[in-house]
Scaffold this active site. Structure first.
Site, PDB file in Angstrom:
ATOM      1  N   ARG A  40       0.788  -1.160   0.039  1.00  0.00           N
ATOM      2  CA  ARG A  40      -0.064  -0.111  -0.094  1.00  0.00           C
ATOM      3  C   ARG A  40       1.023   1.263  -0.036  1.00  0.00           C
ATOM      4  O   ARG A  40       0.283   2.374  -0.534  1.00  0.00           O
ATOM      5  CB  ARG A  40      -0.892   0.119   1.240  1.00  0.00           C
ATOM      6  N   LYS A 200     -18.884 -16.515   0.878  1.00  0.00           N
ATOM      7  CA  LYS A 200     -20.368 -16.209   1.084  1.00  0.00           C
ATOM      8  C   LYS A 200     -21.145 -15.521   0.026  1.00  0.00           C
ATOM      9  O   LYS A 200     -20.559 -14.485  -0.443  1.00  0.00           O
ATOM     10  CB  LYS A 200     -20.601 -15.373   2.438  1.00  0.00           C
ATOM     11  N   GLY A 352      -9.919  -8.449  -0.854  1.00  0.00           N
ATOM     12  CA  GLY A 352      -8.673  -8.540   0.062  1.00  0.00           C
ATOM     13  C   GLY A 352      -7.939  -9.930  -0.024  1.00  0.00           C
ATOM     14  O   GLY A 352      -6.845 -10.041  -0.525  1.00  0.00           O
ATOM     15  N   GLY A 375     -13.198  -3.654  -0.219  1.00  0.00           N
ATOM     16  CA  GLY A 375     -14.465  -3.010  -0.055  1.00  0.00           C
ATOM     17  C   GLY A 375     -14.757  -1.928  -1.170  1.00  0.00           C
ATOM     18  O   GLY A 375     -15.963  -2.064  -1.674  1.00  0.00           O
TER      19      GLY A 375
HETATM   20  P1  ADP Z   1     -12.159 -11.288  -1.019  1.00  0.00           P
HETATM   21  O1  ADP Z   1     -11.396 -11.071   0.341  1.00  0.00           O
HETATM   22  O2  ADP Z   1     -10.965 -11.719  -1.992  1.00  0.00           O
HETATM   23  O3  ADP Z   1     -13.094 -10.591  -1.337  1.00  0.00           O
HETATM   24  P2  ADP Z   1     -13.785 -13.111   0.363  1.00  0.00           P
HETATM   25  O4  ADP Z   1     -13.703 -12.336   1.781  1.00  0.00           O
HETATM   26  O5  ADP Z   1     -15.340 -13.324  -0.109  1.00  0.00           O
HETATM   27  O6  ADP Z   1     -12.648 -12.950  -0.522  1.00  0.00           O
HETATM   28  O7  ADP Z   1     -13.729 -14.601   0.701  1.00  0.00           O
HETATM   29  C1  ADP Z   1     -12.336 -15.153   0.944  1.00  0.00           C
HETATM   30  C2  ADP Z   1     -12.538 -16.439   1.974  1.00  0.00           C
HETATM   31  O8  ADP Z   1     -13.448 -17.384   1.422  1.00  0.00           O
HETATM   32  C3  ADP Z   1     -11.242 -16.802   2.271  1.00  0.00           C
HETATM   33  O9  ADP Z   1     -10.737 -16.834   3.465  1.00  0.00           O
HETATM   34  C4  ADP Z   1     -11.489 -18.814   1.679  1.00  0.00           C
HETATM   35  O10 ADP Z   1     -10.920 -19.368   2.729  1.00  0.00           O
HETATM   36  C5  ADP Z   1     -13.129 -18.862   1.929  1.00  0.00           C
HETATM   37  N1  ADP Z   1     -13.598 -19.441   1.304  1.00  0.00           N
HETATM   38  C6  ADP Z   1     -13.406 -19.894  -0.223  1.00  0.00           C
HETATM   39  N2  ADP Z   1     -14.029 -21.239  -0.365  1.00  0.00           N
HETATM   40  C7  ADP Z   1     -14.677 -21.735   0.647  1.00  0.00           C
HETATM   41  C8  ADP Z   1     -15.317 -22.873   0.929  1.00  0.00           C
HETATM   42  N3  ADP Z   1     -15.736 -23.581   0.085  1.00  0.00           N
HETATM   43  N4  ADP Z   1     -15.950 -22.964   2.152  1.00  0.00           N
HETATM   44  C9  ADP Z   1     -15.496 -22.080   3.227  1.00  0.00           C
HETATM   45  N5  ADP Z   1     -14.766 -20.930   2.835  1.00  0.00           N
HETATM   46  C10 ADP Z   1     -14.314 -20.811   1.397  1.00  0.00           C
HETATM   47 MG    MG Z   2     -12.350 -10.888   2.445  1.00  0.00          MG
END
Ligand code: ADP
Ligand code: MG
Length: 395
Positions: A40, A200, A352, A375
């Site tokens: 960053r 999710k 993230g 975000g």
């Molecule tokens: P980002 O930060 O890139 O936007 P998210 O915060 O939405 O991504 O999600 C990331 C998390 O999702 C990771 O910590 C990962 O472990 C979890 N994840 C991915 N696939 C699964 C799964 N099948 N079951 C549970 N958790 C999952």
């Molecule tokens: Mg995340």
């Protein structure tokens, strides 16, 4: 005219001016308080170097963490040292972002000098977007620059309030974020695909729905795919499924069909007995055993994603394909990272965890753009107006 076309530091006279630059120095800290990743800080160097070269008096401000009042553990002083090392020049530090300490440190500045102010969140007025606090910040400068894309979805005093009292333009990082993400939501090269994963559905439903209106192809993986598979009537065993969102997932599937958008779900899954299990195995997506949980997408899914993405002129990717933090469950996410990185079109990554994954795999530089705002990038893709962007002067 694009609502993301903003004036930048190039469009205003900065020589000898006091320029307050909101940067995103919210770096991750280790247990001993050391900076574990300075990406960053590095990302803001083009703006800071430009201002130095133009002979501006550069006053930097940022938040770090979520302090409740003054907290020495969340001081920006270590960031000041790291910035000075990266710039190879001294950076003065002000013990407070407003008031006597801030005035003293900025008053003596010569053209070309740089001061970093202490954590703006040490004052409750920052997050409250208190006009008095915003005015106090503005009183330090003649011009305001926002280069903190990662904080632009928050209407705080240093990201939004201050812009009501001074001319406000974008820094180069902000400009780059808006150029890439803005193009994808306004006028993407086609065919255009979104790859959405992560834990999710609930956290990304807005972006999912909005992107469905824009894309030619939607790939869904990671934990959120489970809810879609459940919506198709599959049994998912002990996998993460958001039961209350199954009707919504059904709606999204129907909407994709109505729009003629291909919505690609995993055809096979890596499953495990628990998140600690180190010997997962692969099953067809409709055959998850009752005592197993989906932790990654399987190899056939990876190949179908590869084939589907190949002809795409633009791809935006947000969310890992599995629990990539655990090495046995990381294959699908790493494979998708390689696939997207290898495409010849515009490739943009946000989120993230997704960005951490891409960096970990050493693929950062093979994407057109890696967003610094988790975000903020998601809200932009959802079509929301970012307060820290809206207040900047239009081009
Ligand atoms: P980002 O930060 O890139 O936007 P998210 O915060 O939405 O991504 O999600 C990331 C998390 O999702 C990771 O910590 C990962 O472990 C979890 N994840 C991915 N696939 C699964 C799964 N099948 N079951 C549970 N958790 C999952
Ligand atoms: Mg995340």
């Amino acid at each position: 005219m694009s609502r993301f076309a903003k004036k930048t530091v190039r469009d205003v006279d900065v020589a000898e001016r006091r320029v307050l630059v909101r940067v995103d120095f919210n770096v991750p800290l280790g247990d001993d308080g050391s900076i574990t990743d300075d990406t960053r800080i590095r990302e803001t160097l083009p703006t800071i170097t430009y201002l130095i070269d133009q002979g501006a008096r550069t006053i930097l401000c940022s938040h770090l963490g979520r302090p409740k009042g003054r907290d020495p553990k969340l001081s920006l002083r270590p960031v000041c040292d790291r910035l000075a090392a990266l710039l190879e020049r001294p950076v003065a530090f002000a013990e407070d972002c407003i008031g006597p300490a801030a005035f003293a440190a900025t008053d003596v500045m010569q053209p070309g000098e740089v001061v970093l102010l202490e954590n703006v969140r040490f004052h409750p007025g920052e997050e409250a977007n208190d006009p008095e606090f915003a005015k106090a910040l503005a009183s330090l400068c003649e011009l305001y620059v926002n280069d903190a894309f990662g904080a632009a979805h928050r209407a705080h005093a240093s990201t939004e309030g201050v812009a009501h009292y001074r001319r406000a333009v974008a820094g180069f990082l902000m400009e780059k974020e808006l150029r890439y993400l803005g193009e994808l939501v306004e006028d993407p090269p086609r065919p255009f695909a979104a790859v959405i994963g992560g834990a999710k559905v609930s956290s990304k439903l807005g972006a999912l729905r909005r992107l469905l209106e824009k894309v030619d192809l939607m790939v869904v993986g990671g934990g959120m795919a489970n809810t879609f598979l459940a919506a198709k009537g599959f049994q998912l065993g002990r996998s993460l499924v958001e039961e209350p969102l199954i009707p919504t997932a059904k709606e999204v599937l129907a909407e994709a069909e109505r729009r003629g958008v291909t919505l690609l779900l995993p055809v096979d899954l890596v499953v495990a007995r628990s998140l600690e299990d180190s010997s997962p195995w692969v099953v067809d997506a409709e055959k998850v055993p009752p005592d197993a949980m989906a932790v990654d997408i399987g190899p056939r899914s990876v190949e179908s994603i590869r084939a589907a993405l190949q002809p795409m002129a633009a791809v935006v990717w947000n969310g890992p394909m599995g629990v990539f933090e655990r090495e046995p469950f990381a294959k699908g996410s790493l494979a998708v990272a390689e696939i997207v990185a290898g495409l010849s079109g515009t490739t943009v990554v946000g989120g993230g965890e997704t960005v951490a994954l891409v960096a970990q795999a050493g693929l950062r530089h093979r994407f057109s753009h890696v967003s610094t705002g988790g975000g903020a990038s998601l809200e932009l893709l959802e079509g929301k107006e970012l307060p820290g962007v809206a207040v900047l002067e239009d081009r």
